[in-house]
Structure formats: C-alpha cells, structure tokens
Design an enzyme around this catalytic site. Sequence first.
Site, PDB file in Angstrom:
ATOM      1  N   LYS A 171       0.844  -1.197   0.000  1.00  0.00           N
ATOM      2  CA  LYS A 171       0.000   0.000   0.000  1.00  0.00           C
ATOM      3  C   LYS A 171       0.880   1.248   0.000  1.00  0.00           C
ATOM      4  O   LYS A 171       1.930   1.270   0.637  1.00  0.00           O
ATOM      5  CB  LYS A 171      -0.876   0.021   1.259  1.00  0.00           C
ATOM      6  CG  LYS A 171      -2.050  -0.945   1.231  1.00  0.00           C
ATOM      7  CD  LYS A 171      -2.919  -0.792   2.457  1.00  0.00           C
ATOM      8  CE  LYS A 171      -4.026  -1.823   2.520  1.00  0.00           C
ATOM      9  NZ  LYS A 171      -5.037  -1.688   1.449  1.00  0.00           N
ATOM     10  N   ARG A 210     -10.297 -11.524   1.966  1.00  0.00           N
ATOM     11  CA  ARG A 210     -11.177 -12.555   1.396  1.00  0.00           C
ATOM     12  C   ARG A 210     -10.515 -13.933   1.460  1.00  0.00           C
ATOM     13  O   ARG A 210     -11.206 -14.947   1.502  1.00  0.00           O
ATOM     14  CB  ARG A 210     -11.572 -12.163  -0.038  1.00  0.00           C
ATOM     15  CG  ARG A 210     -10.428 -12.055  -1.002  1.00  0.00           C
ATOM     16  CD  ARG A 210     -10.788 -11.273  -2.260  1.00  0.00           C
ATOM     17  NE  ARG A 210     -10.965  -9.841  -1.982  1.00  0.00           N
ATOM     18  CZ  ARG A 210     -11.346  -8.937  -2.881  1.00  0.00           C
ATOM     19  NH1 ARG A 210     -11.605  -9.316  -4.128  1.00  0.00           N
ATOM     20  NH2 ARG A 210     -11.483  -7.674  -2.554  1.00  0.00           N
TER      21      ARG A 210
HETATM   22  N1  BES Z   1      -8.101  -3.797   4.313  1.00  0.00           N
HETATM   23  C1  BES Z   1      -8.309  -3.403   2.966  1.00  0.00           C
HETATM   24  C2  BES Z   1      -9.633  -2.689   2.759  1.00  0.00           C
HETATM   25  C3  BES Z   1      -9.780  -1.336   3.405  1.00  0.00           C
HETATM   26  C4  BES Z   1      -9.495  -0.178   2.690  1.00  0.00           C
HETATM   27  C5  BES Z   1     -10.254  -1.222   4.682  1.00  0.00           C
HETATM   28  C6  BES Z   1      -9.667   1.061   3.282  1.00  0.00           C
HETATM   29  C7  BES Z   1     -10.410   0.023   5.273  1.00  0.00           C
HETATM   30  C8  BES Z   1     -10.125   1.160   4.563  1.00  0.00           C
HETATM   31  C9  BES Z   1      -8.300  -4.641   2.068  1.00  0.00           C
HETATM   32  O1  BES Z   1      -7.509  -5.693   2.467  1.00  0.00           O
HETATM   33  C10 BES Z   1      -7.780  -4.208   0.734  1.00  0.00           C
HETATM   34  O2  BES Z   1      -6.645  -3.849   0.664  1.00  0.00           O
HETATM   35  N2  BES Z   1      -8.613  -4.274  -0.291  1.00  0.00           N
HETATM   36  C11 BES Z   1      -8.242  -3.906  -1.611  1.00  0.00           C
HETATM   37  C12 BES Z   1      -8.783  -4.956  -2.560  1.00  0.00           C
HETATM   38  C13 BES Z   1      -8.286  -4.824  -3.980  1.00  0.00           C
HETATM   39  C14 BES Z   1      -6.808  -5.143  -4.053  1.00  0.00           C
HETATM   40  C15 BES Z   1      -9.076  -5.749  -4.851  1.00  0.00           C
HETATM   41  C16 BES Z   1      -8.835  -2.547  -1.902  1.00  0.00           C
HETATM   42  O3  BES Z   1      -9.966  -2.272  -1.470  1.00  0.00           O
HETATM   43  O4  BES Z   1      -8.162  -1.743  -2.538  1.00  0.00           O
HETATM   44 MG    MG Z   2      -5.515  -5.523   1.765  1.00  0.00          MG
END
Ligand code: BES
Ligand code: MG
Length: 492
Positions: A270, A344
Amino acid sequence: MLTITTHTKTIDASPDNTMAIFTTEEDLKTDTFTIPKNISNIINDINLDGFRGRKATSLFVPLKRNPMIIIIGLGKKKDITIEGLRNAGAKVTHECRLHRIHTVHIIPPVISGLEQVSVEYAIAEGVYLSNYDFDIYKTKKEDAPGLLKKVIIHSDDKKASTKSLNDLAIISENVLQCRNMINDTSDKTTPDHIARYAKKLSSIKGVSCKVYGGKDIEKMGMGLFMAVSRGSSNPPKLVVLKYRGNSKSEKWAAIIGKGITFDSGGINLKPSKSIEDMRMDMAGAAGCMYTLKSVAELGIKKNLIAVLPLCENMVSGNSYKPGDVFKAYNGKTVEIGNTDAEGRLILADALAFTEDRLKPSLMVDMATLTGACLISFGEIVAGLLTENDKIADKLFNSGERTGDRLWRLPLYEDYAEDIKSDIADINNISSSRHAGTIIGATFLKNFVKKTPWAHIDIAGTAWISKKRGYRTKYATGYGIRLLCDFIKNVDF
Ligand code: BES
Ligand code: MG
Ligand code: ZN
C-alpha cells in the site's frame, strides 16, 4: 468506567448537581421544559434569547445556588429520531467535558410516539459511547478534559429503566473496549495478543475458547490463510469462541470476523495515505469477539460461535506473491491476482472451516474488506451482501434500531464471470475495476456450500476520519450493537 443509575424526579438545588434538559424548537417558543418540579422555577430566570433549540445545539447555563443547566436542542418535533437522541446524548458529554463536570443528572424529554424507556436508553447510549478517549500513549494527560464519571437518569419507571440501563452499560462498555483494541497499535495487538484475550473470556459463564496455531491451520488445509500469514514473523492464530446460552438447543449461529492485525498490502504494498491506519484491519474480528462477550454477559438464551482468523499481511522474503496459486480448506484453488486482497483469502478458509467443522445454522461474517465500500457508502453505512432475504431483513432492521446501519448490494451470479482465472479455479481479484465490494462477496460465496450466510463489509464504518455525533474519531466499535440485536431477534 461510567456508572449509570436511575433516580425519580427530584433534585437538590445545588450547583454541584449539573442537570441536562432537552427542548424542541416548538417547545422552546412556549417555554415548555421537562424539569423536576421542585426546581422548575429556575428556568424563568434564564435568558434564552439566541437559543433556538435546533438539532445538535446546546447551551450551558452556570447558576449560583441552583443546579447548573445544560439545555440540549432536539430540533423540530416531527424530525426527532432515536439516532438523533443518541447524538443529543453526545452533546451532554461534550458540554460536561468542556466545563470539567464529572457527574450529570439527565432529565429525559417526553416525546410523543416514542416509548419513555427507549428515549432514556438512546440518550444514555449517546452519553456513554461519546465519553471516550484513546490516550494510553499520552504521557501528559492534564490538558485533556477528563471523562464523565457518573450519569443519573431521572425516570418515572425506576424498575424498567434500571434493567434496560444495565443492559446498555454492558453493551456500551464492550463497544468502548473494542474501540481500545482496534485503536491500539499493531505492534501490541498481534494475533497472539488477541488470542490470549479471547482465552480469558472463558471465565464468563457459558463461554469456551479454542485457539489453533500455525501448525494446526496448515494441517487442516487452510492454504489461503497460511499464504497470507507467511510473510510475517508474528504467527497466525485461529480463535473459536463458543457461548452456550441455550443448553436445550443444538443450533448455533456463527459470526466470523476478519482479523488482519496489520495490512501492509503485502508485495502489492500500500502507498502512503493508505497504509497508516491499517492496524484497524482486525475490526471485524474484534467486533465479533466483543459481540460474543456482550451476548454472554447479557445472558441471551442463544448459542453463538465467533470464529476469528488472525494474522498480519506483511512483506518479506517469505511473502506470498502475485501469480502464486494456493489451495483452500474446501479444495478450491485460488490464483493470487493481488496480495492486498488478503481479507477474502483468510475469510474464505474461515468460512469453509466454520461450515464444515462447526455446522452452524447461520453464518454472518464482518470484515473491513474493500476500499470500494468506503467509496459507495462513506463512513455512514456498511455494505450487506447475502442471497438470503430473511437474514437481510433481520440485519437491516437491527441496523435501523441500533444505529449500526447497513445497506444491501446485489450478489447476482453474473459477477462470478469477473473472477475467473486462467490457471486456477478462481482469482482473488476481478479482471475489471468495477463493483469492488460485490466482487469481494462473490469471491467469498465460493466458500459457503449451503448454510444461510451474510457478509457485512465494514471498511467505511469501523474507522472514521472524524468524530460524528456519539461516534468518536477512529475506531467506532461498529457491529457489536448490530449483531447483539440481530442474535437476540433472529430464529435459527
Ligand atoms: N483492508 C483493505 C480494505 C480497506 C481499505 C479497509 C480502506 C479500510 C479502509 C483490504 O484488504 C484491501 O486492501 N482491499 C483492496 C482490494 C483490492 C486489491 C481488490 C482494496 O480495497 O483496494
Ligand atoms: Mg488488503
Ligand atoms: Zn485488508
């Protein structure tokens, strides 16, 4: 801990007895206040020019020889809601803290169309949940206004009120403890830390706890959970908490919570501005654990299981990588399209494990799963995805009642098209950038065979960027009030 007691409607005329009273815009025009009879004369001496009783406004009136008065505006009569009363309760906390008052008498208003116990409950709930700071790492505490310590609710029906406020204190205290756990650093709140805390809950009547370590998780065939956790030096834990509230029934409801104690994104790291708050990625697991604790402490006569897959999503030489393929607990193979879609993966194994080994009659998972959910619903409502209309209705109604609101999105079969993989059974991300929250749930659907199931995406509601009424900044403790109400009201 805040103590809430009830009291009948008299009050000593002393400035130490700060009193919160409420008014609507209409009542203010005719000077109609609900106020204890023995001191009702004092209101005549207050200059109310400039105060209109508008929603979420307040007036602090310091008086000599009489209780100090906090007047809270409720807005127009027809617009008053239970959620509005919770926020009015938060105003009481705000005024008390601002003026360094630690004890407050609350004189709940009478509102036509609302039961008096519900009015009292909502205001007390707003006070309790807004009376919160996360300051354990501040070495200088003097500057911050202290918390409220005691609330006395004035009520005509002392017996009914005491019972309902006892329940309120149990749930609210757990919401605050849950916020503490989520707000705390990932360095402290590791999978092992949470698992140890879960173990301690077995001292509550009816509660038992089993913790599986990395070797067990591997042996049981949870290849997706293992893949996510292997980049971290903090080993994964799988917690299974059970509360047997009804010994006459063999039926169980299961709640499953995403417990990523830090989500770096993994090799798909990230960027700054997305990574800083990712210690909150275990809010689903914390919410499920504190729901079970609340349900047990309330003595609800239902059987409940909480399953918490806990691990970190980290970057190291041993991390799982994009393009890898792993086998899930249920035998399906998954291609890793993105290591940041890790929630997931751990939930897939946890859901399949729960259905296969624990055989519940109903499963609800709660997860900070997708940033897309935040885009759709903001910080106000959570996403609900299920093919079961009955569960959807029950959850929706619990959301409306408790203020932990959610809104349903579709789960049509057609979305499955977008998570096909060339080299495995499915991919963990979509081939398009669309419908991120639905795609997350579509992926999870592959790991539930026949048990009625609902998925709640709390990425937006579990953690908020600013204070909103009775919800304090950062961790909100979303889901505990929702799921307690749901478990109380659902048949399974
Ligand atoms: N933990 C994150 C989702 C999240 C984002 C929670 C912002 C709280 C605030 C999750 O694991 C994630 O990174 N999701 C990705 C999925 C994508 C790679 C398909 C996302 O939402 O960008
Ligand atoms: Mg994630
Ligand atoms: Zn995550």
